[in-house]
Motif scaffolding. Structure first.
Motif, PDB file in Angstrom:
ATOM      1  N   GLU A   1      -3.990  -7.131   7.791  1.00 52.00           N
ATOM      2  CA  GLU A   1      -4.228  -7.968   6.631  1.00 52.00           C
ATOM      3  C   GLU A   1      -2.968  -8.445   6.269  1.00 52.00           C
ATOM      4  OE1 GLU A   1      -6.394  -7.502   2.548  1.00 52.00           O
ATOM      5  OE2 GLU A   1      -7.636  -6.567   4.029  1.00 52.00           O
ATOM      6  N   VAL A   2      -2.160  -7.558   5.950  1.00 54.68           N
ATOM      7  CA  VAL A   2      -0.985  -8.074   5.301  1.00 54.68           C
ATOM      8  C   VAL A   2      -0.007  -8.931   6.120  1.00 54.68           C
ATOM      9  CG1 VAL A   2       1.444  -7.456   4.513  1.00 54.68           C
ATOM     10  CG2 VAL A   2      -0.512  -6.521   3.210  1.00 54.68           C
ATOM     11  N   LEU A   3      -0.053  -8.702   7.308  1.00 55.78           N
ATOM     12  CA  LEU A   3       0.867  -9.302   8.313  1.00 55.78           C
ATOM     13  C   LEU A   3       0.369 -10.717   8.493  1.00 55.78           C
ATOM     14  CD1 LEU A   3       3.053  -8.732  10.072  1.00 55.78           C
ATOM     15  CD2 LEU A   3       1.563  -8.413  12.293  1.00 55.78           C
ATOM     16  N   GLN A   4      -1.095 -10.940   8.777  1.00 59.29           N
ATOM     17  CA  GLN A   4      -1.542 -12.340   8.516  1.00 59.29           C
ATOM     18  C   GLN A   4      -1.324 -13.169   7.361  1.00 59.29           C
ATOM     19  OE1 GLN A   4      -5.789 -11.950   9.214  1.00 59.29           O
ATOM     20  NE2 GLN A   4      -6.007 -14.025   8.386  1.00 59.29           N
TER      21      GLN A   4
ATOM     22  N   CYS B   1       3.148  -5.919   0.527  1.00 57.77           N
ATOM     23  CA  CYS B   1       2.467  -4.384   0.693  1.00 57.77           C
ATOM     24  C   CYS B   1       2.403  -3.846  -0.756  1.00 57.77           C
ATOM     25  CB  CYS B   1       3.571  -3.574   1.365  1.00 57.77           C
ATOM     26  SG  CYS B   1       3.633  -4.114   3.282  1.00 57.77           S
ATOM     27  N   LEU B   2       3.523  -4.290  -1.537  1.00 56.29           N
ATOM     28  CA  LEU B   2       3.537  -3.818  -2.835  1.00 56.29           C
ATOM     29  C   LEU B   2       2.296  -4.164  -3.828  1.00 56.29           C
ATOM     30  CD1 LEU B   2       7.310  -3.839  -3.651  1.00 56.29           C
ATOM     31  CD2 LEU B   2       5.975  -1.672  -3.550  1.00 56.29           C
ATOM     32  N   ASP B   3       2.158  -5.483  -3.532  1.00 53.82           N
ATOM     33  CA  ASP B   3       0.885  -6.172  -4.041  1.00 53.82           C
ATOM     34  C   ASP B   3      -0.383  -5.386  -3.791  1.00 53.82           C
ATOM     35  OD1 ASP B   3       2.427  -8.042  -5.465  1.00 53.82           O
ATOM     36  OD2 ASP B   3       1.657  -9.713  -4.175  1.00 53.82           O
ATOM     37  N   THR B   4      -0.523  -5.316  -2.246  1.00 58.09           N
ATOM     38  CA  THR B   4      -1.812  -4.390  -1.795  1.00 58.09           C
ATOM     39  C   THR B   4      -1.932  -3.067  -2.275  1.00 58.09           C
ATOM     40  OG1 THR B   4      -1.544  -5.679   0.051  1.00 58.09           O
ATOM     41  CG2 THR B   4      -2.786  -3.708   0.340  1.00 58.09           C
TER      42      THR B   4
ATOM     43  N   PRO C   1      -6.245  -1.966  -7.313  1.00 56.40           N
ATOM     44  CA  PRO C   1      -6.891  -0.784  -8.150  1.00 56.40           C
ATOM     45  C   PRO C   1      -7.637  -0.052  -7.089  1.00 56.40           C
ATOM     46  CG  PRO C   1      -7.814  -2.666  -9.166  1.00 56.40           C
ATOM     47  CD  PRO C   1      -6.691  -3.022  -8.047  1.00 56.40           C
ATOM     48  N   ARG C   2      -8.533  -0.381  -6.171  1.00 54.48           N
ATOM     49  CA  ARG C   2      -9.465   0.277  -5.315  1.00 54.48           C
ATOM     50  C   ARG C   2      -8.856   0.564  -4.002  1.00 54.48           C
ATOM     51  NH1 ARG C   2     -12.548  -3.029  -7.650  1.00 54.48           N
ATOM     52  NH2 ARG C   2     -13.801  -2.336  -9.687  1.00 54.48           N
ATOM     53  N   ILE C   3      -7.700   0.353  -3.799  1.00 48.83           N
ATOM     54  CA  ILE C   3      -7.002   0.572  -2.156  1.00 48.83           C
ATOM     55  C   ILE C   3      -6.709   1.923  -2.394  1.00 48.83           C
ATOM     56  CG2 ILE C   3      -5.088  -0.083  -0.968  1.00 48.83           C
ATOM     57  CD1 ILE C   3      -6.973  -1.993  -0.669  1.00 48.83           C
ATOM     58  N   GLU C   4      -7.036   2.472  -1.285  1.00 47.37           N
ATOM     59  CA  GLU C   4      -6.809   4.083  -1.178  1.00 47.37           C
ATOM     60  C   GLU C   4      -6.065   4.172   0.221  1.00 47.37           C
ATOM     61  OE1 GLU C   4      -9.648   7.099  -1.594  1.00 47.37           O
ATOM     62  OE2 GLU C   4     -10.299   6.254  -3.398  1.00 47.37           O
TER      63      GLU C   4
END
Lengths: 265, 191
Positions: B51-54, B86-89, B93-96
Motif C-alpha cells: 500500500e505504501v509503495l503504491q 511508513c512512519l505515517d502508517t 491508531p489501529r495499525i498493528e
C-alpha cells in the motif's frame, strides 16, 4: 516553540524527524514549519543525506506485479510496462499527464470542496484521457466597464499539489480579459510553458484551453469570449505544463495547479 | 548509489516531471525492489508495504517536477518519501504491526552496513556515503548505536525504544540525541 532563533534546536528536530523518532503532533507541527521555512528544509535535506544511506544495508525485495498494476491504474494506463525498453514509444505518452494528475488529486483527497469533488468524480468516469478541444475564435473584444462599484466577476485561486497557492485569476463577467497573478511559479524553460484550462462539470464536456500563461508575475490573458461564456460552465481552472507554443488544445503535460473558479456576485 | 546511477535516476525523475510515463516505468523498475525492501523492513507487513509503495510511486510521479538533483540524491529523495509514509502508517491508531523481536537489536543491520571490515566486493557494492556512515556508526557506544539503528530500520518511537531496550525514556532520548550529534561531527570530520 521559538525554534527559529535556535539553530541547534532546529538541527536536532530535523535529525529526529529524519530518523523517525519525532512523532505524533510534534512531527506534524515540524512538517508545517518546514513547509514555510526553507532553512529548516535544508536542515532536513542535510540529515537525509547523512542518515538515509543506511537504507543501503536493506536487501531489495521484488514487489508483486499487482503493485505496479495499481500504480499504473492510478496514474493512467499509458505508463509503459516496466522491464521494456520503451524510450521511443514513451515519447508520445506524456499526454496522459493531465488526466493522470486529476486522478491523483481525486484519490488523495487534496481537493476538498464539493464542487471540485463532483467535477473530479465526473472526470474519473470519463473514458478517453485525451480529448480534442475546439479552438475558439474570439467573438468580442473587451467590454469597457465604467462603474467604480465592484463588478460581478469570476475568481479562481489555484493551488499546487502541496496545497500552496500559486496562481490567482480574476475576470469581470462581461469582460474577456482575465487578470492573473503568478505566485512563486518559475518558468519551466526548455521550450516549455504553462497553459491555463477551464475544467467542465459534465463528463461529456471537454476541458477548454484558455491559452498560454505569459511568463510574467502579473498580466492578462485574452479570453476567446466574455468570461460569462468562457468560464460560466467551468467550475474549476487548472494549469498544465505544455510546449511554449501551446498544446494545440489537447492537454499533454503534468498538471501544475488547480482550483475552483467561483462566481463572485 | 554511485554518481553514474545517480545521474541516470535523476534524469529519469526529470523526465517524469515532464510527464514521460515511459521514464516512470523505468524508474519503477530500477528502484522499486530497494524501496519495497525499506517499507517491508519498517512495516513488517507485506500488505501495508504494498500500500505504501503504491502511494509513494504515485506521489513520486506527481512530485517529480519538484525534485532537484542539486538538493538531494535521487535515492535519498525517494527513500525519504517511503520512510515518511511508513512512519505515517505506523502512526495510524489501529495499525498493528509485529513489534521488533527481542533478539532483534538492529545490530543485524549493522552487519550489513559497510565498514572497513567488509571485503572489497561488499565495499564496492555499497555507496561511499553508506561506507562513511558505517564507519561513524561503528564508533558510537553500543547502546547509542542500537537505539539509532532500531529507530531507523524498525521505525520505533522513543517510548517503543525505551520499552524494547528496557531503559528509562529519558535515557533513550539522550542516547538518540547524543548519538545523532556524534554522527554528525564524525561525518563532517571524514569529509
Amino acid at each position: 516553540m521559538r525554534y527559529r532563533d535556535k539553530p541547534e534546536l532546529q538541527d536536532r528536530l530535523a535529525a529526529e524527524y529524519v530518523l523517525g523518532t519525532l512523532r505524533g503532533r510534534a512531527r506534524l507541527r515540524f512538517e508545517g514549519w518546514a513547509r514555510e521555512d526553507a532553512a529548516l528544509r535544508r536542515c532536513v535535506e542535510a540529515w537525509q543525506a547523512r542518515l538515509v544511506p543506511l537504507a543501503d544495508a536493506i536487501d531489495p525485495v521484488q514487489p508483486s506485479r499487482r503493485v505496479w498494476k495499481a500504480i499504473e491504474a492510478r496514474i493512467g494506463a499509458d505508463a509503459r510496462s516496466p522491464g521494456r525498453d520503451s524510450s521511443l514509444a514513451g515519447r508520445g505518452t506524456g499526454r496522459a499527464g493531465f488526466w493522470e494528475s486529476l486522478s491523483f488529486w481525486r484519490t488523495t483527497g487534496l481537493v476538498t470542496s464539493g464542487m471540485a469533488a463532483a467535477l473530479l468524480v465526473a472526470v474519473a468516469v470519463r473514458e478517453p484521457r485525451v480529448v480534442e478541444v475546439p479552438v475558439e475564435v474570439p467573438v468580442e473584444r473587451l467590454v469597457e466597464v465604467q462603474s467604480k462599484k465592484m463588478q460581478p466577476a469570476y475568481v479562481a485561486v489555484l493551488r499546487d499539489d502541496a496545497g500552496k497557492i500559486v496562481f490567482l485569476a480574476y475576470a469581470n463577467r462581461e469582460s474577456n480579459e482575465l487578470w492573473f497573478r503568478r505566485i512563486g511559479m518559475s518558468n519551466p524553460g526548455g521550450g516549455m510553458g504553462y497553459e491555463l484550462w477551464a475544467l467542465p462539470t459534465e463528463p461529456n464536456e471537454k476541458p477548454r484551453s484558455l491559452g498560454m500563461i505569459p511568463g510574467v508575475e502579473k498580466g492578462t490573458i485574452q479570453l476567446a469570449s466574455a468570461a460569462d461564456q468562457a468560464l460560466g460552465n467551468f467550475p474549476a481552472l487548472a494549469i498544465t505544463m505544455e510546449p511554449a507554443k501551446g498544446s494545440g488544445g489537447i492537454a499533454t503535460g503534468p498538471m501544475i495547479a488547480k482550483g475552483d473558479c467561483q462566481k463572485f456576485w | 548509489m554511485e554518481p553514474q546511477q545517480n545521474k541516470e535516476l535523476a534524469d529519469l525523475l526529470q523526465a517524469c516531471g515532464q510527464g514521460d510515463s515511459a521514464a516512470f516505468a523505468r524508474l519503477y523498475d530500477a528502484t522499486s525492489p530497494k524501496l519495497f525492501g525499506v517499507a517491508i523492513r519498517m512495516l513488517r507487513r507485506e500488505d501495508l508495504a504494498e500500500e505504501v509503495l503504491q502511494e509513494c510511486y504515485v506521489s513520486i510521479w506527481t512530485n517529480a517536477r519538484t525534485y532537484s538533483a542539486a538538493l538531494s540524491a535521487p535515492m535519498t529523495w525517494m527513500t525519504s518519501i517511503v520512510r515518511n509514509r511508513c512512519l505515517d502508517t505506523l502512526r495510524r491508531p489501529r495499525i498493528e504491526v509485529p513489534l521488533a523481536r527481542d533478539d532483534e537489536s538492529g545490530e543485524d543491520m549493522l552487519a550489513a552496513v559497510p565498514s572497513e571490515e567488509l571485503g572489497p566486493h561488499a565495499l564496492l557494492e555499497r555507496s561511499s556515503d553508506a561506507q562513511a556512515l558505517g564507519k561513524c556508526l561503528a564508533k558510537l557506544d553500543g547502546k547509542m548505536r542500537q537505539a539509532i539503528m532500531l529507530a531507523f530500520f524498525e521505525g520505533l518511537s522513543h517510548s517503543e525504544l525505551a520499552e524494547h531496550m528496557r531503559q528509562p525514556l529519558g535515557t533513550v532520548k539522550t542516547w538518540i540525541r547524543r548519538g545523532l550529534e556524534r554522527l554528525k561531527s564524525c561525518l563532517a570530520e571524514n569529509q
